[in-house]
Scaffold this motif. Structure first.
Motif, PDB file in Angstrom:
ATOM      1  N   TYR A 297      76.711  41.648 -36.342  1.00 15.50           N
ATOM      2  CA  TYR A 297      77.340  42.314 -35.208  1.00 15.50           C
ATOM      3  C   TYR A 297      77.541  41.295 -34.079  1.00 15.50           C
ATOM      4  N   PRO A 298      78.714  41.266 -33.460  1.00 15.26           N
ATOM      5  CA  PRO A 298      79.017  40.184 -32.512  1.00 15.26           C
ATOM      6  C   PRO A 298      78.102  40.114 -31.299  1.00 15.26           C
ATOM      7  N   VAL A 299      77.719  41.257 -30.732  1.00 19.59           N
ATOM      8  CA  VAL A 299      76.847  41.213 -29.555  1.00 19.59           C
ATOM      9  C   VAL A 299      75.463  40.712 -29.950  1.00 19.59           C
ATOM     10  N   SER A 300      74.960  41.190 -31.091  1.00 15.72           N
ATOM     11  CA  SER A 300      73.666  40.720 -31.588  1.00 15.72           C
ATOM     12  C   SER A 300      73.703  39.223 -31.867  1.00 15.72           C
ATOM     13  N   ALA A 301      74.789  38.764 -32.480  1.00 20.08           N
ATOM     14  CA  ALA A 301      74.924  37.336 -32.788  1.00 20.08           C
ATOM     15  C   ALA A 301      74.931  36.511 -31.508  1.00 20.08           C
ATOM     16  N   TYR A 302      75.677  36.959 -30.510  1.00 21.36           N
ATOM     17  CA  TYR A 302      75.791  36.242 -29.234  1.00 21.36           C
ATOM     18  C   TYR A 302      74.429  36.131 -28.555  1.00 21.36           C
ATOM     19  N   ILE A 303      73.716  37.250 -28.466  1.00 25.09           N
ATOM     20  CA  ILE A 303      72.435  37.267 -27.752  1.00 25.09           C
ATOM     21  C   ILE A 303      71.391  36.429 -28.474  1.00 25.09           C
ATOM     22  N   THR A 304      71.243  36.613 -29.779  1.00 21.69           N
ATOM     23  CA  THR A 304      70.215  35.858 -30.509  1.00 21.69           C
ATOM     24  C   THR A 304      70.530  34.375 -30.556  1.00 21.69           C
ATOM     25  N   PHE A 305      71.802  34.014 -30.615  1.00 18.14           N
ATOM     26  CA  PHE A 305      72.186  32.599 -30.601  1.00 18.14           C
ATOM     27  C   PHE A 305      71.838  31.974 -29.252  1.00 18.14           C
ATOM     28  N   GLN A 306      72.101  32.717 -28.171  1.00 14.95           N
ATOM     29  CA  GLN A 306      71.724  32.235 -26.841  1.00 14.95           C
ATOM     30  C   GLN A 306      70.216  32.017 -26.748  1.00 14.95           C
ATOM     31  N   LEU A 307      69.449  32.949 -27.302  1.00 16.95           N
ATOM     32  CA  LEU A 307      67.993  32.891 -27.166  1.00 16.95           C
ATOM     33  C   LEU A 307      67.361  31.786 -27.992  1.00 16.95           C
ATOM     34  N   PHE A 308      67.838  31.600 -29.244  1.00  8.21           N
ATOM     35  CA  PHE A 308      67.125  30.728 -30.173  1.00  8.21           C
ATOM     36  C   PHE A 308      67.828  29.403 -30.493  1.00  8.21           C
ATOM     37  N   ALA A 309      69.122  29.304 -30.253  1.00  6.45           N
ATOM     38  CA  ALA A 309      69.825  28.045 -30.523  1.00  6.45           C
ATOM     39  C   ALA A 309      69.975  27.189 -29.267  1.00  6.45           C
ATOM     40  N   LYS A 310      70.253  27.822 -28.149  1.00  7.90           N
ATOM     41  CA  LYS A 310      70.503  27.072 -26.907  1.00  7.90           C
ATOM     42  C   LYS A 310      69.347  26.152 -26.524  1.00  7.90           C
ATOM     43  N   PRO A 311      68.080  26.619 -26.554  1.00  2.98           N
ATOM     44  CA  PRO A 311      66.991  25.702 -26.157  1.00  2.98           C
ATOM     45  C   PRO A 311      66.920  24.453 -27.032  1.00  2.98           C
ATOM     46  N   LEU A 312      67.221  24.584 -28.322  1.00  5.33           N
ATOM     47  CA  LEU A 312      67.170  23.435 -29.227  1.00  5.33           C
ATOM     48  C   LEU A 312      68.263  22.434 -28.879  1.00  5.33           C
ATOM     49  N   ILE A 313      69.469  22.932 -28.657  1.00  2.00           N
ATOM     50  CA  ILE A 313      70.599  22.047 -28.389  1.00  2.00           C
ATOM     51  C   ILE A 313      70.357  21.237 -27.113  1.00  2.00           C
ATOM     52  N   TYR A 314      69.789  21.881 -26.109  1.00  2.00           N
ATOM     53  CA  TYR A 314      69.496  21.158 -24.867  1.00  2.00           C
ATOM     54  C   TYR A 314      68.348  20.159 -25.061  1.00  2.00           C
ATOM     55  N   ARG A 315      67.314  20.552 -25.758  1.00  2.00           N
ATOM     56  CA  ARG A 315      66.189  19.630 -26.001  1.00  2.00           C
ATOM     57  C   ARG A 315      66.655  18.394 -26.742  1.00  2.00           C
ATOM     58  N   TRP A 316      67.485  18.580 -27.738  1.00  2.00           N
ATOM     59  CA  TRP A 316      67.951  17.450 -28.532  1.00  2.00           C
ATOM     60  C   TRP A 316      68.827  16.495 -27.724  1.00  2.00           C
ATOM     61  N   GLN A 317      69.365  16.974 -26.616  1.00  3.38           N
ATOM     62  CA  GLN A 317      70.147  16.091 -25.738  1.00  3.38           C
ATOM     63  C   GLN A 317      69.279  15.473 -24.644  1.00  3.38           C
ATOM     64  N   GLY A 318      68.017  15.917 -24.548  1.00  3.59           N
ATOM     65  CA  GLY A 318      67.119  15.366 -23.543  1.00  3.59           C
ATOM     66  C   GLY A 318      67.309  15.940 -22.165  1.00  3.59           C
ATOM     67  N   ILE A 319      67.890  17.138 -22.058  1.00  7.09           N
ATOM     68  CA  ILE A 319      68.125  17.743 -20.750  1.00  7.09           C
ATOM     69  C   ILE A 319      67.529  19.147 -20.711  1.00  7.09           C
ATOM     70  N   GLU A 320      67.297  19.625 -19.488  1.00  8.16           N
ATOM     71  CA  GLU A 320      66.729  20.949 -19.293  1.00  8.16           C
ATOM     72  C   GLU A 320      67.779  22.022 -19.607  1.00  8.16           C
ATOM     73  N   THR A 321      67.310  23.124 -20.188  1.00  9.14           N
ATOM     74  CA  THR A 321      68.208  24.242 -20.461  1.00  9.14           C
ATOM     75  C   THR A 321      68.732  24.816 -19.153  1.00  9.14           C
ATOM     76  N   GLU A 322      70.023  25.028 -19.089  1.00 10.03           N
ATOM     77  CA  GLU A 322      70.620  25.627 -17.900  1.00 10.03           C
ATOM     78  C   GLU A 322      70.272  27.110 -17.854  1.00 10.03           C
ATOM     79  N   GLU A 323      69.639  27.527 -16.784  1.00 11.62           N
ATOM     80  CA  GLU A 323      69.297  28.933 -16.622  1.00 11.62           C
ATOM     81  C   GLU A 323      70.452  29.666 -15.958  1.00 11.62           C
TER      82      GLU A 323
END
Length: 639
Positions: A297-323
């Motif tokens: 479901y698109p809303v579920s996909a959007y929310i869970t991707f924000q929650l669990f993928a975003k922190p990894l992508i920012y960490r791997w770049q060496g920067i703080e997650t944008e709140e």
């Protein structure tokens, strides 16, 4: 492969901790290695090491003005009473801005401060050392730190690196996120569609988020719901990226194989998080790489991707997650929520007077347009059964705050003309928006009473007087000064499928055992018209199949009839024409906009009213919808 049917209900914070701890234990939470790219291509990338100036800027003394280079000692004694002359070419050399200073010269006199007399310049004031001269290293000194490690490169940073002698820069490698869309039923956009097909777009939404966060999305081919093919796809993806995202197949249905596939290939860290929407998310680990399974479901996909993928992508770049930006607002209506799940409630936000008002939009996990329309999320805590109307809530914004203050909030009855009005307003005034929440005419007038809207769409007929809207405003809003502005007259009728296969002729047919009706929500003007028609015919609503099923818009009713959910429903002619349905006329009604006088003179409302009264394009489009009479459009019906 055995189908996985067990879902946990792990609290969100605990799930995030488990996820990040697993990365840390595997040494996968560190910034990625660096790669060298051209400085001119580095915008938005993150530095993998400090950038030190190779050369000074400027790397020679240069003139900061158009004028004459001089030796400042030669200018001693110059004054208005005792002007001094310097010979051009020997004691004074003409320079344009940026020209190198001749050897031995150490000041520049601006062209407007000299008189040229033959082969000489005449000056009336002495120069100071290095006057109007850009000295070596004035901007950047060789060996100076230009940018630190883990710095996200901006346009000005590119200029500074180039000025400091760099043409290449070492940056963090972009995290590669492999997105695997799954499902036997999904097809590529542009494919000839057949019943049961679903256009695949989630991967494009998720890919856009990856790019926005600085990563590199890699879209895998569509994988059907077959366990062996899914496992093969995951293994192929492992070699392609840093994080593998499997979209869909994560719940407990007969074709949900993602958890089983991950378990057979590696480890399922957890399956199921106590959030709504998005509960069946899977956190896994396969061959040294994190694997994230998210709902289809698109809303579920959007929310869970924000929650669990975003922190990894920012960490791997060496920067703080944008709140996200936060603001406090009052909730416009009561919202119930199930205990035991943290709900992400989508809301529209607008500033009405001195108050910020958050209005809930559709809550369905499959309603992509709820994300398009929403300004942000309100989190309802796990142990809360809901939030009361008027409660102050914290909104996590999806849009800039400035957009909120430029939003006209319309709460009330739905009409397709409002959507057209919103488009024309944005076209004529790009900074402004019209946000409409569909709660029915009565709900809209009560929103005005509570100070939660700038205007309300209403079409309430008073049976005693035969008058539209005015009696209700006098009765419900006696202390408010309200102006009623007509938008349209419109035709209401029963919608039926093309050809009217059940030969429905009117409300009397709603009692038939083979006819299913779809209603509007309580408080809607269309619901009141339905009840009046039933009452006049002596029909008990309990005898109408589907009376209790409610839609919040005319297009919602039309869609229910088109898709076979219902055989008929009461809605406007424009909605019937939009979906090629047949129409049985019932009534012609007046649809007005109720506007509190306190907002009438605001710039936003004046621009909106001007469109209603004067915009030819808007009027032509409304007429083109069919079923509308605009003879009084923009006319004041009551104040």
């Amino acid at each position: 492969m055995r189908q996985e049917i067990y879902l946990e209900s792990t609290p969100l914070n605990e799930a995030l901790t488990k996820w990040l701890n697993k990365l840390s234990s595997e040494g996968a939470d560190k910034p990625l290695s660096g790669e060298t790219i051209k400085v001119i291509d580095s915008l938005g990338r993150v530095t993998a090491e400090a950038v030190i100036a190779k050369i000074s800027s400027p790397f020679y003394h240069s003139s900061a003005m158009d004028g004459y280079a001089v030796r400042f000692a030669d200018t001693f004694g110059a004054s208005e009473r005792t002007p001094k002359r310097l010979k051009i070419g020997e004691q004074a050399v003409y320079l344009d801005t940026g020209d190198p200073m001749p050897d031995g010269f150490n000041a520049v006199i601006m062209i407007e401060d000299v008189n040229i007399i033959g082969e000489y310049i005449e000056i009336i004031a002495p120069a100071t050392p290095w006057q109007n001269v850009r000295v070596i290293g004035e901007d950047i000194v060789a060996t100076e730190l230009i940018l630190p490690e883990n710095h996200q490169i901006r346009p000005v940073d590119i200029g500074a690196m180039l000025a400091g002698g760099h043409t290449d820069v070492k940056v963090r490698r972009r995290p590669r996120i492999v997105i695997i869309p799954t499902g036997t039923e999904i097809v590529e956009p542009g494919t000839d569609l057949h019943k049961g097909d679903i256009i695949e777009y989630n991967s494009r939404v998720l890919g856009g988020l990856v790019s926005e966060w600085g990563g590199e999305p890699v879209r895998f081919r569509i994988v059907p719901d077959r366990p062996d093919e899914l496992k093969e796809a995951i293994l192929d993806a492992i070699s392609m990226g840093d994080l593998i995202v499997v979209n869909a197949g994560v719940s407990a249905g007969s074709e949900d194989f993602t958890a089983g596939a991950i378990r057979e290939l590696g480890e399922v860290i957890l399956h199921g998080v106590s959030i709504k929407p998005g509960k069946p998310v899977i956190l896994g680990w396969v061959k040294g790489k994190p694997v994230l399974g998210i709902p289809g479901y698109p809303v579920s996909a959007y929310i869970t991707f924000q929650l669990f993928a975003k922190p990894l992508i920012y960490r791997w770049q060496g920067i703080e997650t944008e709140e996200p930006e936060m603001l406090k607002a009052k909730l416009s209506r009561q919202v119930a929520s199930p205990l035991g799940q943290e709900e992400f409630l989508r809301v529209k936000v607008g500033k009405v007077g001195d108050n910020l008002i958050a209005t809930p939009v559709s809550r369905g996990a499959g309603v992509l347009m709820s994300l398009v329309r929403a300004d942000g999320f309100v989190r309802i805590p796990v142990m809360s059964e809901g939030i009361g109307a008027g409660t102050e809530v914290v909104v996590e914004l999806m849009r800039p705050k400035k957009d909120i203050t430029n939003t006209i909030v319309c709460i009330g009855s739905h009409d397709n003309a409002l959507d057209l009005l919103a488009n024309i307003l944005k076209k004529r005034h790009p900074r402004l928006s019209l946000s409409s929440a569909h709660v029915g005419s009565m709900g809209g007038l009560m929103a005005l009473k509570r100070g939660e809207a700038h205007l309300s769409g209403t079409h309430l007929l008073d049976e005693e007087t035969g008058e539209y809207n005015v009696p209700f405003i006098r009765r419900l809003l006696p202390d408010k000064k309200i102006l009623l502005l007509n938008l349209v007259y419109r035709e209401q009728g029963l919608l039926v499928p093309k050809g009217n296969p059940k030969n429905i002729k009117g409300f009397e047919d709603l009692t038939r055992s083979d006819v299913v009706f779809v209603n509007r929500q309580s408080g809607a003007g269309t619901r009141l018209l339905t009840d009046r028609c039933l009452r006049e015919l002596g029909i008990n609503p309990k005898d109408v199949k589907g009376y209790e099923r409610e839609e919040y818009t005319h297009m919602g009713v039309a869609s229910a009839v088109l898709t076979g959910i219902a055989d008929t429903g009461l809605a406007i002619l424009a909605s019937a024409r939009a979906l090629s349905l047949d129409f049985i006329p019932v009534a012609k009604e007046r649809y007005d906009l109720a506007i509190p006088r306190e907002f009438l003179e605001t710039d936003m409302l004046q621009n909106l009213i001007k469109i209603i009264r004067e915009d030819t394009e808007f009027r032509e489009i409304v007429i083109g919808l069919g079923g509308y009479d605009i003879c009084d459009m923009g006319k004041v019906m009551y104040e």
